[in-house]
Design an enzyme around this catalytic site. Structure first.
Site, short mmCIF file in Angstrom:
data_model
loop_
_atom_site.label_atom_id
_atom_site.label_comp_id
_atom_site.label_asym_id
_atom_site.label_seq_id
_atom_site.Cartn_x
_atom_site.Cartn_y
_atom_site.Cartn_z
N GLU A 16 4.82 0.42 1.63
CA GLU A 16 5.42 -0.63 2.45
C GLU A 16 5.81 -1.84 1.61
O GLU A 16 6.88 -2.42 1.77
CB GLU A 16 4.42 -1.09 3.53
CG GLU A 16 4.06 -0.02 4.56
CD GLU A 16 2.85 0.82 4.17
OE1 GLU A 16 2.65 1.06 2.95
OE2 GLU A 16 2.12 1.25 5.06
N CYS A 67 -0.78 -5.17 3.22
CA CYS A 67 0.63 -4.96 3.59
C CYS A 67 0.97 -5.70 4.89
O CYS A 67 2.05 -6.28 5.02
CB CYS A 67 0.95 -3.47 3.75
SG CYS A 67 1.07 -2.63 2.17
N ASN A 112 4.35 4.92 -2.41
CA ASN A 112 3.19 4.33 -3.08
C ASN A 112 3.21 4.68 -4.57
O ASN A 112 3.62 5.78 -4.96
CB ASN A 112 1.87 4.72 -2.41
CG ASN A 112 1.67 6.20 -2.22
OD1 ASN A 112 2.62 6.95 -2.07
ND2 ASN A 112 0.43 6.64 -2.21
N ILE A 113 2.79 3.71 -5.37
CA ILE A 113 2.79 3.88 -6.83
C ILE A 113 1.38 3.51 -7.31
O ILE A 113 0.99 2.34 -7.29
CB ILE A 113 3.85 2.97 -7.49
CG1 ILE A 113 5.24 3.26 -6.90
CG2 ILE A 113 3.86 3.19 -9.00
CD1 ILE A 113 6.33 2.30 -7.36
N GLU A 114 0.63 4.55 -7.68
CA GLU A 114 -0.77 4.33 -8.07
C GLU A 114 -0.87 4.03 -9.56
O GLU A 114 0.10 4.14 -10.32
CB GLU A 114 -1.60 5.56 -7.69
CG GLU A 114 -1.58 5.77 -6.17
CD GLU A 114 -2.53 6.83 -5.67
OE1 GLU A 114 -3.01 7.66 -6.47
OE2 GLU A 114 -2.78 6.83 -4.44
N CYS A 153 1.24 -0.16 -2.37
CA CYS A 153 1.56 0.69 -1.21
C CYS A 153 3.08 0.81 -1.02
O CYS A 153 3.85 -0.07 -1.41
CB CYS A 153 0.98 0.11 0.07
SG CYS A 153 -0.80 0.08 0.14
N1 THU Z 1 -1.11 3.68 1.03
C1 THU Z 1 0.18 3.31 1.31
O1 THU Z 1 1.06 3.42 0.46
N2 THU Z 1 0.45 2.85 2.55
C2 THU Z 1 -0.41 2.82 3.59
O2 THU Z 1 -0.02 2.45 4.69
C3 THU Z 1 -1.82 3.21 3.38
C4 THU Z 1 -2.19 3.50 1.97
C5 THU Z 1 -1.39 4.28 -0.28
C6 THU Z 1 -2.17 3.46 -1.27
C7 THU Z 1 -2.76 4.55 -2.14
O3 THU Z 1 -1.81 4.94 -3.11
C8 THU Z 1 -2.97 5.71 -1.20
O4 THU Z 1 -2.14 5.46 -0.08
C9 THU Z 1 -4.40 5.90 -0.74
O5 THU Z 1 -4.94 4.71 -0.29
#
Ligand code: THU
Length: 136
Positions: A56, A90, A43-45, A54
């Site tokens: 995925e 996703c 995940n890249i915020e 996300c």
């Molecule tokens: N997130 C994912 O990368 N995949 C998931 O299946 C659930 C949520 C990430 C998005 C965000 O960066 C963090 O988790 C919290 O929501």
């Protein structure tokens, strides 16, 4: 090491590269192509929260942008209280290219196998559009 273990290990490795300074929730994903290649994602915020992507989708977009179109399995790894389950966006994005995908969701209780069809029943997809709307 079997195929699933390998994929789960790749997802955990990708998780280490997560950029999640806002949620502190790190996720890794590893996507297996029909030809046997593995594409990983984390995940890249973003400070503008809605721009976050996300793990995925990062894995899927990397693979598709490298020319891949056929996928068989996806492992998702977190270290929260329970195994992560892909968010609604996703699920929809995965459905577009891999409606027959099998997912391995991993957390403290081990690995859970689930199909994308179970996660997104009666999905809206390419088949709902008029044929002349779909250009491959
Ligand atoms: N997130 C994912 O990368 N995949 C998931 O299946 C659930 C949520 C990430 C998005 C965000 O960066 C963090 O988790 C919290 O929501």
């Amino acid at each position: 090491m079997d195929k699933v273990e390998n994929l789960v290990a790749a997802a955990y490795k990708a998780r280490e590269r997560a950029y999640a300074p806002y949620s502190g929730y790190q996720v890794g994903a590893a996507l297996l192509t029909a030809s046997g290649r593995v594409y990983s994602g984390c995940n890249i915020e973003n400070a503008a929260y809605g721009a976050t992507v996300c793990a995925e989708r990062v894995a899927l977009f990397k693979a598709v942008s490298e020319g891949e179109r056929k996928f068989t399995a996806l492992a998702v790894a977190t270290e929260g209280k329970e195994a992560a389950s892909p968010c609604g966006t996703c699920r929809q994005v995965l459905w577009e290219l891999a409606p027959e995908l099998v997912l391995y969701l991993t957390g403290p209780d081990g690995v859970q196998r689930v199909t994308l069809e179970e996660l997104l029943p009666r999905a809206f997809g390419p088949t709902h559009l008029r044929e002349d709307c779909v250009h491959e």
